[in-house]
Structures are given as C-alpha cells and as structure tokens.
Scaffold this motif. Structure first.
Motif, PDB file in Angstrom:
ATOM      1  N   ARG A 150     -23.434 -19.534  14.870  1.00  0.00           N
ATOM      2  CA  ARG A 150     -22.308 -20.263  14.011  1.00  0.00           C
ATOM      3  C   ARG A 150     -22.906 -20.993  12.911  1.00  0.00           C
ATOM      4  O   ARG A 150     -22.534 -20.887  11.716  1.00  0.00           O
ATOM      5  CB  ARG A 150     -21.741 -21.452  14.894  1.00  0.00           C
ATOM      6  CG  ARG A 150     -20.557 -22.079  14.379  1.00  0.00           C
ATOM      7  CD  ARG A 150     -20.484 -23.452  14.691  1.00  0.00           C
ATOM      8  NE  ARG A 150     -21.694 -24.338  14.744  1.00  0.00           N
ATOM      9  CZ  ARG A 150     -22.277 -24.994  13.814  1.00  0.00           C
ATOM     10  NH1 ARG A 150     -21.407 -24.897  12.507  1.00  0.00           N
ATOM     11  NH2 ARG A 150     -23.249 -25.571  13.932  1.00  0.00           N
ATOM     12  N   ALA A 151     -24.250 -21.648  13.261  1.00  0.00           N
ATOM     13  CA  ALA A 151     -24.789 -22.587  12.158  1.00  0.00           C
ATOM     14  C   ALA A 151     -25.530 -21.744  11.101  1.00  0.00           C
ATOM     15  O   ALA A 151     -25.351 -21.792   9.892  1.00  0.00           O
ATOM     16  CB  ALA A 151     -25.837 -23.272  12.943  1.00  0.00           C
ATOM     17  N   GLN A 152     -26.020 -20.588  11.493  1.00  0.00           N
ATOM     18  CA  GLN A 152     -26.902 -19.683  10.453  1.00  0.00           C
ATOM     19  C   GLN A 152     -25.871 -18.670   9.964  1.00  0.00           C
ATOM     20  O   GLN A 152     -26.116 -18.337   8.495  1.00  0.00           O
ATOM     21  CB  GLN A 152     -28.052 -18.862  11.113  1.00  0.00           C
ATOM     22  CG  GLN A 152     -29.041 -19.898  11.987  1.00  0.00           C
ATOM     23  CD  GLN A 152     -29.694 -20.890  10.943  1.00  0.00           C
ATOM     24  OE1 GLN A 152     -29.632 -20.574   9.638  1.00  0.00           O
ATOM     25  NE2 GLN A 152     -30.296 -21.925  11.609  1.00  0.00           N
ATOM     26  N   LEU A 153     -25.057 -18.096  10.474  1.00  0.00           N
ATOM     27  CA  LEU A 153     -24.338 -16.825  10.001  1.00  0.00           C
ATOM     28  C   LEU A 153     -22.778 -16.873   9.803  1.00  0.00           C
ATOM     29  O   LEU A 153     -22.266 -16.388   9.043  1.00  0.00           O
ATOM     30  CB  LEU A 153     -24.578 -15.740  10.951  1.00  0.00           C
ATOM     31  CG  LEU A 153     -26.063 -15.377  10.518  1.00  0.00           C
ATOM     32  CD1 LEU A 153     -26.540 -14.569  11.625  1.00  0.00           C
ATOM     33  CD2 LEU A 153     -26.322 -14.610   9.320  1.00  0.00           C
ATOM     34  N   VAL A 154     -22.145 -17.900  10.581  1.00  0.00           N
ATOM     35  CA  VAL A 154     -20.584 -17.864  10.523  1.00  0.00           C
ATOM     36  C   VAL A 154     -20.508 -19.221   9.637  1.00  0.00           C
ATOM     37  O   VAL A 154     -19.888 -18.881   8.511  1.00  0.00           O
ATOM     38  CB  VAL A 154     -20.086 -18.138  12.122  1.00  0.00           C
ATOM     39  CG1 VAL A 154     -18.554 -18.449  11.785  1.00  0.00           C
ATOM     40  CG2 VAL A 154     -20.394 -16.944  13.019  1.00  0.00           C
ATOM     41  N   ASP A 155     -20.417 -20.289  10.096  1.00  0.00           N
ATOM     42  CA  ASP A 155     -20.119 -21.360   9.135  1.00  0.00           C
ATOM     43  C   ASP A 155     -21.301 -21.750   8.118  1.00  0.00           C
ATOM     44  O   ASP A 155     -21.268 -22.452   7.081  1.00  0.00           O
ATOM     45  CB  ASP A 155     -20.027 -22.935  10.017  1.00  0.00           C
ATOM     46  CG  ASP A 155     -18.846 -22.860  10.746  1.00  0.00           C
ATOM     47  OD1 ASP A 155     -17.892 -21.805  10.804  1.00  0.00           O
ATOM     48  OD2 ASP A 155     -18.820 -23.604  12.000  1.00  0.00           O
ATOM     49  N   LYS A 156     -22.629 -21.342   8.446  1.00  0.00           N
ATOM     50  CA  LYS A 156     -23.692 -21.346   7.466  1.00  0.00           C
ATOM     51  C   LYS A 156     -24.037 -22.869   6.965  1.00  0.00           C
ATOM     52  O   LYS A 156     -24.277 -23.137   5.924  1.00  0.00           O
ATOM     53  CB  LYS A 156     -23.443 -20.512   6.059  1.00  0.00           C
ATOM     54  CG  LYS A 156     -23.256 -18.955   6.711  1.00  0.00           C
ATOM     55  CD  LYS A 156     -22.980 -18.218   5.361  1.00  0.00           C
ATOM     56  CE  LYS A 156     -23.031 -16.696   5.798  1.00  0.00           C
ATOM     57  NZ  LYS A 156     -22.651 -15.686   4.698  1.00  0.00           N
ATOM     58  N   ASP A 157     -23.789 -23.583   8.164  1.00  0.00           N
ATOM     59  CA  ASP A 157     -24.259 -25.204   7.632  1.00  0.00           C
ATOM     60  C   ASP A 157     -25.632 -25.389   8.010  1.00  0.00           C
ATOM     61  O   ASP A 157     -26.095 -26.390   7.736  1.00  0.00           O
ATOM     62  CB  ASP A 157     -23.221 -26.139   8.315  1.00  0.00           C
ATOM     63  CG  ASP A 157     -23.242 -25.939   9.805  1.00  0.00           C
ATOM     64  OD1 ASP A 157     -24.482 -25.306  10.534  1.00  0.00           O
ATOM     65  OD2 ASP A 157     -22.594 -26.397  10.570  1.00  0.00           O
ATOM     66  N   ARG A 158     -26.477 -24.329   8.722  1.00  0.00           N
ATOM     67  CA  ARG A 158     -27.661 -24.396   8.765  1.00  0.00           C
ATOM     68  C   ARG A 158     -28.158 -25.697   9.558  1.00  0.00           C
ATOM     69  O   ARG A 158     -29.279 -26.279   9.368  1.00  0.00           O
ATOM     70  CB  ARG A 158     -28.486 -24.422   7.610  1.00  0.00           C
ATOM     71  CG  ARG A 158     -28.244 -23.314   6.715  1.00  0.00           C
ATOM     72  CD  ARG A 158     -28.859 -21.975   7.202  1.00  0.00           C
ATOM     73  NE  ARG A 158     -28.975 -20.969   5.986  1.00  0.00           N
ATOM     74  CZ  ARG A 158     -27.761 -19.935   6.074  1.00  0.00           C
ATOM     75  NH1 ARG A 158     -26.821 -20.117   6.908  1.00  0.00           N
ATOM     76  NH2 ARG A 158     -27.929 -18.942   5.050  1.00  0.00           N
TER      77      ARG A 158
END
Length: 349
Positions: A306-314
C-alpha cells in the motif's frame, strides 16, 4: 503452444527465445507469464531441435522488476488464494530452470529484481551488464526474499548476501558476478549483438566474442566491514554493529534497514541462515513457500505494498513497529507448514 502476448515464444536456429513482454511494467511477472514460460520450457526439454534457451525482456528498462505485487496485494486483501497459487507455480518454474536439461541463457540487463532474479539467476549461463541493477528488495514491502533468492543470498561470499537481503539495496552487474548471481559480463551496448550471436553462432562463440572481464565489485571491496557487522545473532545486533562502525556505508546500511519491515527483517535473517543449511534449491523453495504463505496473511505485506505502490505515500506503519518488539514466536510462525505445502515429488518422478 498457447499464444500469450505477455511472454513471446519463438524458436530460431535451435534457440528457444522467451521474451518477457510487459515493458510498461518492467516485465513484472503475472500468472500468464509463469504459465507461458513453463509450457515452453517443458515442450523444448523434449524437443531435439531446440538446444538452447534465451531469456530476455522487452523494452529499455530491464529484464524483470519482479512479480506483479499490486495483484498480490489485492489477493492478500481477499484471502490470499490467488497469491498462493501464483507462488506455487512460480517456484515450480524457478526449480525447473535450476535443473533445466539444456543451456539456459539469461540476459540480466537493467532492472532485475525479486521474481526477475528467480527466472534468470538459476539458469546455466547468466549474463550481467553495466546497466544491471539487481536486488532482492522484499523487506521494503513486508515480504521475505523468495524465488530461490535465499538460496543464492546464503551462498554469497561472507555476509554479502545478508547485507543485500536486509537492506534490500540494489547491486551492480559486477556485484552480481561476485555474489554468485551471474556468470558473465557483456557491455550493455553490445548485448543485442551478443543475443544475435547466441542464435547464429552458439553460446560459446558468443561469449568468446562479447564477454569481458567485469569491473571490480564495490560490495566485494567492502567485505571486511560487512562480514564484521552482519555476524550478529539478531537484526538488532547487526544494526548496532553498523551504527558503531561510524559514518559512511555502514551507517547508510543501518539507516536503510531502519525503514524496512521489522518482522520481515527478522524472518529474512532466519530464512537466509536456514537456507545455508539446506542442500538443494528445491529444499529452499519449499521453505520460501512457507514464508510467503505466512506473509500474505500478515499486516506488513498489505501495508508495505500500500505504502510503496498503491497509495505511494512511502510511509508504511509497520506492526510490530520496531525490531525490539518482534518476538521469536513471531518469527517462528512464518516457518510453519503451508496448507498444502509446496512439494517437488511429482516433478521429480
């Protein structure tokens, strides 16, 4: 043979050519590609007119960036059945490549990560270039190195494999050769000519004409501090040793590890050390299937993607939130038998 636009299958002059063909996704592997590769390889194994296999990737960015993890994310959220099926078939393919009866040439150009390593680095002739950017970056998404990656990582010189596994950092073509992930070095701008020579002249003549000595491996040059710092029993011990080493690459490694999933780090450390004691690639893949099946049920796998590739909020919110909070029982839970377990008994008959 089944036609499949995501992996192009052809034969020229006795060379079976597999071209991973999802260039917009850096040829990330999906179910159809695994099935297509497997079908072609099994057909060619019994075909006397095919003596060599050549694996390459479409587009300019790389051979393969890994599995289609966004698809795995959606599967995980729906219970994980599709993900488990994908890994089961993918690992059967990885093992088959590892024992393939004919010469298997993999062009490991550009980005070669995760699942890309699995379809390339178990082949018999593995060619890296000056643009090779290889990695097993799974800990960054709450996952554990798989596709036989822990087999290779555990057999790299000293602790280089642990360094690559726990940081998830990319390494060069020269590093890949030094670490046992590749065999030969061909300049990127001559790779197309090399591939054509494989088809027209055969592998040995092509290597003689185009392979050169690789440059010095930057990672191998740093083995002293890497071996020293990664000797610790736990991830916490390793990070402490990296911090104590002072500024520079060791501190950068510690900073990178600090961003990774704590549970994935602890399981990865244990997985690489277990893999070192297992005799065959198949034994290791069976163990990796267990850690993958456990991962798909975990909080961090969904959260990391989710963090890296879906929402990309890192900005992944890991659970447990720190290395100190991971218990031995948490780690051991990743190694329990899967239902069903991966097995190669039928394959080897």
């Amino acid at each position: 043979m089944t036609q499949n636009e995501d992996v192009l299958v052809s034969v020229r002059n006795g060379v079976g050519i597999l071209t991973l063909n999802r260039p917009k996704a850096i040829n990330s592997l999906n179910d159809a590609m695994v099935a297509g590769m497997s079908e072609a390889l099994h057909a060619w194994a019994d075909d006397d007119s095919v003596h060599t296999v050549l694996l390459t990737g479409a587009g300019e960015r790389g051979l393969c960036a890994g599995g289609d993890v966004v698809a795995l994310y959606h599967s995980a959220k729906a219970g994980g059945a599709d993900a488990r099926r994908f890994w089961f078939d993918e690992y059967l393919l990885n093992a088959y490549i590892g024992r393939y009866p004919k010469t298997y040439v993999a062009l490991m150009d550009g980005i070669v990560m995760g699942g890309g390593v699995g379809v390339a680095a178990h082949g018999s002739v593995r060619v890296a270039t000056d643009t090779t950017k290889m990695a097993m970056p799974e800990v960054g998404i709450g996952f554990i190195p798989d596709v036989g990656g822990t087999y290779l990582l555990s057999r790299a010189p000293g602790a280089l494999g642990l360094h690559a596994a726990l940081t998830g950092a990319p390494f060069s073509g020269a590093d890949a050769i030094a670490m046992g992930f590749a065999d030969h070095y061909v300049p990127h701008d001559q790779l197309a000519d090399f591939a054509e020579a494989v088809v027209t002249d055969g592998v040995n003549k092509a290597l003689a004409a185009y392979a050169i000595d690789p440059p010095a491996s930057p990672l191998l040059a740093q083995r002293d501090w890497i071996d020293e710092c990664y000797a610790g029993d736990t991830v916490a011990d390793i990070v402490a040793a990296l911090r104590a080493h002072g500024a520079g690459p060791a501190a950068e490694a510690a900073d990178l590890i600090a961003t990774r999933s704590p549970i994935a780090l602890a399981v990865t450390l244990e997985a690489v050390r277990r893999a070192a004691k297992l005799e065959t690639l198949e034994d290791v893949l069976c163990e990796e299937y267990r850690t993958s099946c456990a991962s798909v049920k975990s909080h961090d796998f969904v959260e990391g993607i989710r963090a890296q590739l879906v929402d990309k909020d890192r900005n992944p919110q890991w659970d447990p939130a720190s290395i100190a909070a991971v218990t031995p029982a948490d780690v051991e839970a990743y190694f329990v038998p899967a239902e069903p377990d991966l097995t190669f008994q039928e394959e080897n008959k």
